[in-house]
Design an enzyme around this catalytic site. Structure first.
Site, PDB file in Angstrom:
ATOM      1  N   GLU A  54       3.809  -5.685   7.659  1.00 32.83           N
ATOM      2  CA  GLU A  54       3.180  -4.670   8.395  1.00 32.83           C
ATOM      3  C   GLU A  54       3.354  -4.874   9.738  1.00 32.83           C
ATOM      4  OE1 GLU A  54       0.524  -5.771   4.665  1.00 32.83           O
ATOM      5  OE2 GLU A  54       1.959  -6.781   5.942  1.00 32.83           O
ATOM      6  N   GLU A  96      -1.327  -9.392  -1.074  1.00 31.43           N
ATOM      7  CA  GLU A  96      -2.713  -9.626  -1.089  1.00 31.43           C
ATOM      8  C   GLU A  96      -3.555  -9.327  -2.373  1.00 31.43           C
ATOM      9  OE1 GLU A  96      -3.636  -7.838   3.488  1.00 31.43           O
ATOM     10  OE2 GLU A  96      -2.756  -6.267   1.993  1.00 31.43           O
ATOM     11  N   GLY A 134       0.247  -5.493   0.613  1.00 30.62           N
ATOM     12  CA  GLY A 134      -1.097  -5.187  -0.454  1.00 30.62           C
ATOM     13  C   GLY A 134      -0.657  -5.676  -1.801  1.00 30.62           C
ATOM     14  N   ALA A 182       0.877  -1.145   0.062  1.00 32.93           N
ATOM     15  CA  ALA A 182       0.097   0.195   0.123  1.00 32.93           C
ATOM     16  C   ALA A 182       0.831   1.146  -0.236  1.00 32.93           C
ATOM     17  CB  ALA A 182      -0.791   0.040   1.275  1.00 32.93           C
TER      18      ALA A 182
END
Length: 259
Positions: free
Chosen positions: A133, A113, A110, A65
């Site tokens: 994270e 993901e 992300g 992200a």
């Protein structure tokens, strides 16, 4: 249709989505909006029978992200940001066509993901995967805590998420995170080869199989078996279901029309 943060091209029956924020292709709100819009477009486009997602530049599929966007957000805004990823990834996960992640370089946070939301993951030999994270004092927020355990098991998922360590493509293949490992210079060729094979299959059967598998991973066995039967009946009743069975009996090549 125009996009802000991705590029969309078509090669025959295959659509290719390229995350276009090189060199690291971080995922921001614009990427999520574009991915959701592309999924909606492909769902009703009869010309598209398979989708490939990859990253521009080869250095990264997606490095995670966009922290520069997230760092200044309020909790309410972060919730909205995560909802954007949830909507986009869920649309891809449940798209009525098969989706392949072609991963070159890093797929962190992300980015990993996003790959998990795809039906298949083909990795270049330079690919690296991680969920960093916890090292930032947060946790995965784009489906990692839910999709990863379903793919590799809870214990391995906890190891990857708790420790946040980087794994290479060989390890990712060994634990079942990726379907296939290929040389970096052959990545898109291999992804396209698989996509074209999928594109030749009768689409209704692929749609029903995908729906049954996706639902079955989230319900008890009895409910999953009932869903399988219902999807089987739909495929059986389709024009392609009748054509496939007739062709088998008549010992000829079937002529599928995706109906």
């Amino acid at each position: 249709m125009s996009y802000e943060a991705i590029q969309v091209t078509r090669e025959g029956k295959v659509a290719v989505i390229t995350l276009n924020r090189p060199p690291m292709n971080p995922l921001n709100s614009a990427v999520f909006r574009d991915l959701a819009k592309a999924a909606d477009e492909f769902s009703t486009d009869a010309r598209v029978k398979a989708v490939i997602i990859t990253g521009a530049g080869g250095k990264a599929f997606a490095a995670g992200a966009d922290v520069s966007e997230m760092a200044t957000l309020t909790p309410v805004e972060v919730y909205s940001f995560c909802q954007g990823s949830k909507i986009a990834f869920s649309k891809l996960e449940n798209l009525n066509k098969p989706v392949i992640a072609a991963v070159s370089g890093v797929a962190f946070g992300g980015g990993c993901e996003l790959a998990l939301a795809c039906d298949f993951r083909i990795a270049a030999d330079n690919a690296k995967f991680a969920f960093p994270e916890t090292g930032l004092g947060i946790i995965p927020g784009g489906g990692g805590t839910q999709r990863l355990p379903r793919l590799v098991g809870a214990t391995k998922a906890k190891e990857l998420i708790f420790l946040g360590e980087i794994i290479d493509a060989v390890t990712a293949e060994r634990i079942g995170l990726v379907n296939k490992l290929v040389p970096a210079d052959a990545l898109m060729e291999e992804a396209m080869k698989m996509a074209n094979k999928l594109a030749e299959k009768p689409l209704v059967a692929i749609q029903m199989a995908k729906a049954a598998i996706n639902l079955g991973g989230n319900v008890d066995l009895t409910s999953g078996l009932e869903a399988e039967i219902q999807n089987f009946v739909i495929a059986f009743a389709s024009a392609d279901g009748k054509e496939g069975l007739s062709a088998f009996v008549e010992k000829r090549k079937p002529n599928y029309t995706d109906k």
